[in-house]
Enzyme design. Structure first.
Site, short mmCIF file in Angstrom:
data_model
loop_
_atom_site.label_atom_id
_atom_site.label_comp_id
_atom_site.label_asym_id
_atom_site.label_seq_id
_atom_site.Cartn_x
_atom_site.Cartn_y
_atom_site.Cartn_z
N ASP A 126 -10.61 5.94 1.40
CA ASP A 126 -9.20 5.83 1.78
C ASP A 126 -8.38 6.79 0.93
O ASP A 126 -8.60 6.89 -0.29
CB ASP A 126 -8.72 4.39 1.57
N TYR A 128 -4.39 8.84 0.16
CA TYR A 128 -3.05 8.51 -0.33
C TYR A 128 -2.18 9.72 0.01
O TYR A 128 -1.62 10.37 -0.84
CB TYR A 128 -3.16 8.29 -1.83
N HIS A 133 5.28 7.69 0.86
CA HIS A 133 4.68 6.46 0.34
C HIS A 133 4.40 6.59 -1.16
O HIS A 133 4.76 5.69 -1.95
CB HIS A 133 3.38 6.17 1.09
N GLU A 198 -1.26 -1.97 5.21
CA GLU A 198 -1.06 -0.53 5.16
C GLU A 198 -1.40 0.04 6.52
O GLU A 198 -2.55 -0.07 6.98
CB GLU A 198 -1.91 0.11 4.06
N GLU A 200 -2.38 2.87 8.90
CA GLU A 200 -3.07 4.13 8.66
C GLU A 200 -3.80 4.59 9.93
O GLU A 200 -4.00 3.83 10.87
CB GLU A 200 -4.10 3.97 7.53
N ASP A 232 -5.31 -1.29 6.25
CA ASP A 232 -6.00 -1.46 4.97
C ASP A 232 -5.28 -2.55 4.19
O ASP A 232 -4.41 -2.28 3.37
CB ASP A 232 -6.00 -0.13 4.20
N LYS A 252 -8.49 -4.29 -2.70
CA LYS A 252 -8.65 -3.55 -1.45
C LYS A 252 -9.94 -3.87 -0.70
O LYS A 252 -10.04 -3.57 0.49
CB LYS A 252 -8.65 -2.05 -1.75
N GLU A 359 6.87 -1.42 0.41
CA GLU A 359 7.97 -0.48 0.57
C GLU A 359 9.10 -1.08 1.38
O GLU A 359 10.29 -0.92 1.05
CB GLU A 359 7.48 0.78 1.27
#
Length: 427
Positions: A126, A128, A133, A198, A200, A232, A252, A359
Site C-alpha cells: 500500500d 501513500y 492526504h 481509506e 483507494e 484499506d 492495518k 481527515e
C-alpha cells in the site's frame, strides 16, 4: 499523452440502459459461485454476468481451459496478448447480434450470484501517493513543521501489508483489537476506538518478473492487468502507538476490502490524464515527463450509512501507479501473478474530497452527521460503500463497481484464569 478514442463501443444486444457503467466499454472480470456451487469467472455486462468459464470452453477456438479454475489467476499470468485477444472476443460476442443465440444461455442475472475474491492475492503493498492526504496528516501530527517528510516528493512511500486479510466486497469487518495509548500515557489492550476507512484504487499484477529484474515506467501495462477499488481499513489508535519506528502493522493488517470486479487497463484509455506537476523533478527511473503518464481521471464516492460523505478524485494523485511499480521493483524485488498494490488514500484539496475519516473529521475534532448519529470514527454496525467511475469513449462512463463493508463488534477476549485482564479496555 495517448490519443483518446473518439468512437463509442458497439451497443450490446444484452438489454441494459444506454448509460450503464458496465456496458461494453467496461467489461470487468470477476469470480462468482455458479449454479453448480463451484467458482466461475464472469464478465459483467449491464445487469447480467457472462459465465466466461463455461462460454469460453464452449465457444472459444483457443485455450479452452483458460478460465476453467474459476479464478483470474491463469488469465492474469497469460499476459497482454491474451488479455487483448479475450477482450476482443468478448466484445464481439456481446455486441454482434449474430452471437445472441449462442451466448444468451451463458448470461446470468447479476443479483442471482455470489461474488468471490477474483484472484489469489500473492503480495499486498500500500502506498501513500496523495500529497493532500499526506499533508493533512502532517499538519495534524506535526504542527509547526513542514507537512511532508523530506523524502515524500522524491519517491512513492509505501509499506507491505498482509495478503491473507484481503477480502472481497461485502465481507464483514470485525473491529480489531490491540494495544493503544491514552492521552495520559497509559497503555491498554482492547478494541480500536478510532476505526477508519481509506478510499483507494488497487492495481492487479498479471505478468511476473524474476528476482533482480526491474520494471520501467513504459512497461507498466505489460505487467499490470487492471484496477479495482480498495478500502484499506485502519485502526488509527493502534497505528499511532505502533508505527514508530517501522510503520503500520496491526493497525492495518486486520482487513483490506476490494471490489469484486477488476477493470482492465484497456477500458481506461479515455481516463488517462497528465498527473500534477512534480517539484523537484523525479529521479530518472521515476521521471515520466517523457512518457505517456498514467494519471487516471477516476472519480470516487464514499458513503457512510447511505449518506455521501466524500467525493475524492484520483487525477490529483502525485505519484502514479506506474511510478509506484517502478519504485517497488527498482531494488530487484520480484513480481508475482496476483500481486496487489494500492494507491494510498485518495484525497483532494477540499474537505468534501478527503478519502478518510481522520481527515474528514480533522482527527475527531469536527464530527460528521450521518444516519445513526454524529461520527468521528466508525461505530459497530456502520456500513461504508465506495463506488467509482471514469470517462469512457464517446461520452460513456466506465464503472468500477463498489467495495462495501459493515463493521462488526469484536469477539469477547479469551478468558485467562477465569478473569478478564486488568488492562482490557472498553468501548
Amino acid at each position: 499523452m495517448p490519443t483518446r478514442p473518439t468512437t463509442r463501443p458497439s451497443r450490446s444486444w444484452v438489454p441494459m440502459r444506454p448509460d450503464h457503467p458496465f456496458g461494453p466499454q467496461t467489461l470487468p472480470y470477476g469470480s462468482f459461485t455458479g449454479p453448480d456451487s463451484l467458482p466461475h469467472v464472469g464478465v459483467a455486462i449491464g445487469d447480467h454476468i457472462l459465465d466466461v468459464t463455461v462460454a469460453w470452453r464452449m465457444l472459444a477456438v483457443t485455450d479452452e481451459d483458460l478460465f476453467a479454475a474459476g479464478s483470474l489467476d491463469r488469465f492474469l499470468a497469460a499476459g497482454p496478448a491474451t488479455w487483448s485477444h479475450v477482450r476482443t472476443a468478448l466484445i464481439e460476442w456481446l455486441c454482434d447480434a449474430s452471437y445472441r443465440e449462442s451466448v444468451s444461455p451463458f448470461l446470468l442475472p447479476a443479483h442471482d450470484v455470489s461474488m468471490l475474491l477474483p484472484f489469489t492475492v500473492a503480495d499486498y503493498a500500500d502506498f501513500y501517493a496523495s500529497e493532500h492526504h499526506a499533508a493533512n496528516l502532517g499538519r495534524m501530527f506535526r504542527p509547526g513543521s513542514k507537512p511532508l517528510t523530506p523524502n515524500w516528493k522524491h519517491m512513492p512511500i509505501g509499506y507491505h501489508g498482509r495478503a491473507g486479510t484481503v477480502v472481497v466486497s461485502g465481507t464483514p469487518v470485525i473491529r480489531p483489537r490491540g494495544q493503544r495509548r491514552s492521552a495520559a500515557g497509559d497503555v491498554t489492550v482492547g478494541p480500536s476506538l478510532r476505526l477508519d476507512i481509506e478510499a483507494e484504487l488497487g492495481f492487479v499484477v498479471g505478468v511476473p518478473t524474476a528476482m533482480g529484474e526491474t520494471v520501467a515506467l513504459d512497461d507498466f501495462d505489460s505487467h499490470v492487468f487492471g484496477v479495482c477499488l480498495v478500502n484499506d481499513w485502519s485502526a488509527r489508535d493502534l497505528q499511532a502507538w505502533e508505527y514508530v519506528p517501522l510503520g503500520p502493522f496491526l493497525g492495518k493488517s486486520f482487513a483490506t476490502s476490494v471490489s469484486p470486479w477488476v477493470v482492465p487497463l484497456s477500458a481506461l484509455r479515455s481516463a488517462r490524464v497528465a498527473p500534477p506537476p512534480r517539484d523537484p523533478k523525479p529521479v530518472p527511473y521515476l521521471d515520466d515527463s517523457q512518457e505517456a503518464a498514467w494519471g487516471l481521471d477516476v472519480r470516487l464516492e464514499v458513503a457512510l450509512n447511505g449518506t455521501t460523505i466524500s467525493e475524492p478524485g484520483f487525477a490529483q494523485m502525485y505519484w502514479t501507479a506506474a511510478q509506484q511499480l517502478a519504485h517497488m521493483t527498482v531494488n530487484g524485488a520480484r513480481l508475482r501473478t496476483g500481486d496487489l498494490f494500492a494507491s494510498g488514500t485518495i484525497s483532494g484539496p477540499t474537505k468534501d474530497s478527503r478519502g478518510s475519516l481522520i481527515e474528514l473529521t480533522w482527527n475527531g475534532l469536527e464530527p460528521l452527521t450521518v444516519p445513526g448519529g454524529r461520527r468521528t470514527f466508525l461505530e459497530d454496525g456502520d456500513e461504508v460503500v465506495i463506488t467509482a467511475t471514469a470517462p469512457g469513449p464517446a461520452g460513456t462512463r466506465v464503472g468500477l463497481g463498489e467495495v462495501r463493508g459493515t463493521v462488526l463488534p469484536p469477539p469477547a477476549p479469551p478468558a485467562r484464569s477465569g478473569a478478564p485482564s486488568a488492562h482490557e479496555g472498553t468501548r
